[in-house]
Structure formats: C-alpha cells, structure tokens
Design an enzyme around this catalytic site. Structure first.
Site, mmCIF file in Angstrom:
data_model
loop_
_atom_site.group_PDB
_atom_site.id
_atom_site.type_symbol
_atom_site.label_atom_id
_atom_site.label_comp_id
_atom_site.label_asym_id
_atom_site.label_seq_id
_atom_site.Cartn_x
_atom_site.Cartn_y
_atom_site.Cartn_z
ATOM 1 N N HIS A 138 1.908 2.238 -3.420
ATOM 2 C CA HIS A 138 0.984 3.103 -4.172
ATOM 3 C C HIS A 138 1.262 4.570 -3.887
ATOM 4 O O HIS A 138 1.241 5.409 -4.790
ATOM 5 C CB HIS A 138 -0.467 2.785 -3.781
ATOM 6 C CG HIS A 138 -0.974 1.489 -4.339
ATOM 7 N ND1 HIS A 138 -0.882 1.162 -5.676
ATOM 8 C CD2 HIS A 138 -1.610 0.446 -3.739
ATOM 9 C CE1 HIS A 138 -1.425 -0.029 -5.864
ATOM 10 N NE2 HIS A 138 -1.865 -0.490 -4.718
ATOM 11 N N GLU A 142 0.834 -1.205 0.000
ATOM 12 C CA GLU A 142 0.000 0.000 0.000
ATOM 13 C C GLU A 142 0.871 1.259 0.000
ATOM 14 O O GLU A 142 0.535 2.244 -0.664
ATOM 15 C CB GLU A 142 -0.957 -0.009 1.197
ATOM 16 C CG GLU A 142 -1.941 -1.191 1.237
ATOM 17 C CD GLU A 142 -2.853 -1.287 0.019
ATOM 18 O OE1 GLU A 142 -2.951 -0.300 -0.751
ATOM 19 O OE2 GLU A 142 -3.468 -2.348 -0.187
HETATM 20 ZN ZN LIG Z 1 -2.797 -2.334 -4.554
#
Ligand SMILES: [Zn+2]
Length: 188
Positions: A119, A116
């Site tokens: 990202h 995450e």
């Molecule tokens: Zn993802």
C-alpha cells in the site's frame, strides 16, 4: 529479477564512461536516477522487525525502481495488539504500517507485512481471494502464506516509481485487509 536494476547501473556506468571521454554532449539524466530509496524504520516494530526486513528484500528483488533500506523514517513500522493491521500512506513511499499482533498469529506475518508495504508503494487492495495476488490480503484465507507480489503487482510498483515526476499516489488508510476468522474472534 535483479537484472533490470543491474542493467540500469551498467547503463549509468556506460554513460559516465562515455561522458568522461567527452562522447556525451548533453547531460541526460541516466535511468538509474529513477531508483528511489524507500527508507523504513523498525525501531518501533518489536517482534516484526525481521519481517519488515524480509519484506523489504522481497520488494527489492521484485522491483527495479525502488530500493528499500533502513536509511530513514519515510516508512515507520509499528505493531499493536488488536484493532487490525493497516497501512497509512501519506504519499507514495511514505507513511506507516501497523501490524496487529493477533492477526499475525492467524495470518502469515510476512504476507501481512509485504501486503501493507505494498500500500505504501502505491498498490490498492484487490480482494479476489487469489493467494497468488499479494493485495488480495486476507480474502485468500489464513492458509495463504504467499508473501510475494505477482508480476503485475510488481510491475505496477515499478510504474508508480518510474518517472522523475512520480505517480502521485493519493494519501489514504488501508485497513480491513485481514478479516478475523469467526472461531478465533470468538475466543477473544
Ligand atoms: Zn490491504
């Protein structure tokens, strides 16, 4: 993998030393200026604070152009119960990561966290089922616990942060990376 960062520091040091001796007429911006702090905040991360710290260390070790530290709130880390883990990137290096407590019992919490944060650092999803690829997320299955970016993924992050005019990663929400295994989902 710390060598690139160290070499930048040495280069900057050399430049500073040369400048002190008047050898550098033009005040060029040293390459080390490209290293950018990504300040994350674990005050709302609950039991996942330590995973955020581990993920930050991983990203620091695998990249040359970023330094993740608890120096501010560019990146807020939250957790929740249900609804899925996701990253909301407002701009490169900024946004929030939300970890789903239930998903973190099915998938490796460190892999979720590092993914995450990936990202936030400008990486898209890449659901190819390959456990060696961090951004493959849950497509690699619950048995995949690899929390490390591939060399290509790490290189992409370095490119994103490389220049003084940094890659303008668009804002976006990245969700659905960790599909619930059917058996577990049926128990809820
Ligand atoms: Zn993802």
């Amino acid at each position: 993998m710390r060598l690139p960062k160290l070499s930048r520091v040495l280069a900057a040091l050399a430049a500073t030393t040369m400048a002190a001796f008047g050898a550098v007429a033009v005040e060029a911006t040293p390459a080390s200026a490209a290293i950018r702090n990504v300040c994350y905040n674990t005050s709302q991360a609950g039991p996942f604070a330590s995973y955020a710290n581990q993920a930050a260390t991983i990203w620091n070790n695998y990249t040359a152009n970023i330094n993740m530290a608890q120096c501010g709130s560019n990146l807020m880390i939250y957790y929740t119960y249900g609804g899925g883990s996701y990253a909301q990137r407002t701009s490169l290096g900024n946004g929030r990561v939300v970890i789903d407590y239930y998903q973190a019992q099915q998938y490796s919490p460190l892999r979720i966290m590092t993914h995450e944060i990936g990202h936030i650092l400008g990486l898209p999803d890449n659901y190819n089922g390959n456990c060696a690829i961090l951004m493959s997320g849950g497509s690699a299955g619950t048995s995949c616990t690899n929390p490390y970016p591939s060399s290509a993924e790490a290189a992409q992050v370095d490119r994103n942060f490389a220049s003084t005019v940094r890659t303008a990663a668009t804002s976006g929400v990245f969700s659905g990376s960790w599909p619930a295994p059917a058996a577990v989902g049926a128990n809820r």
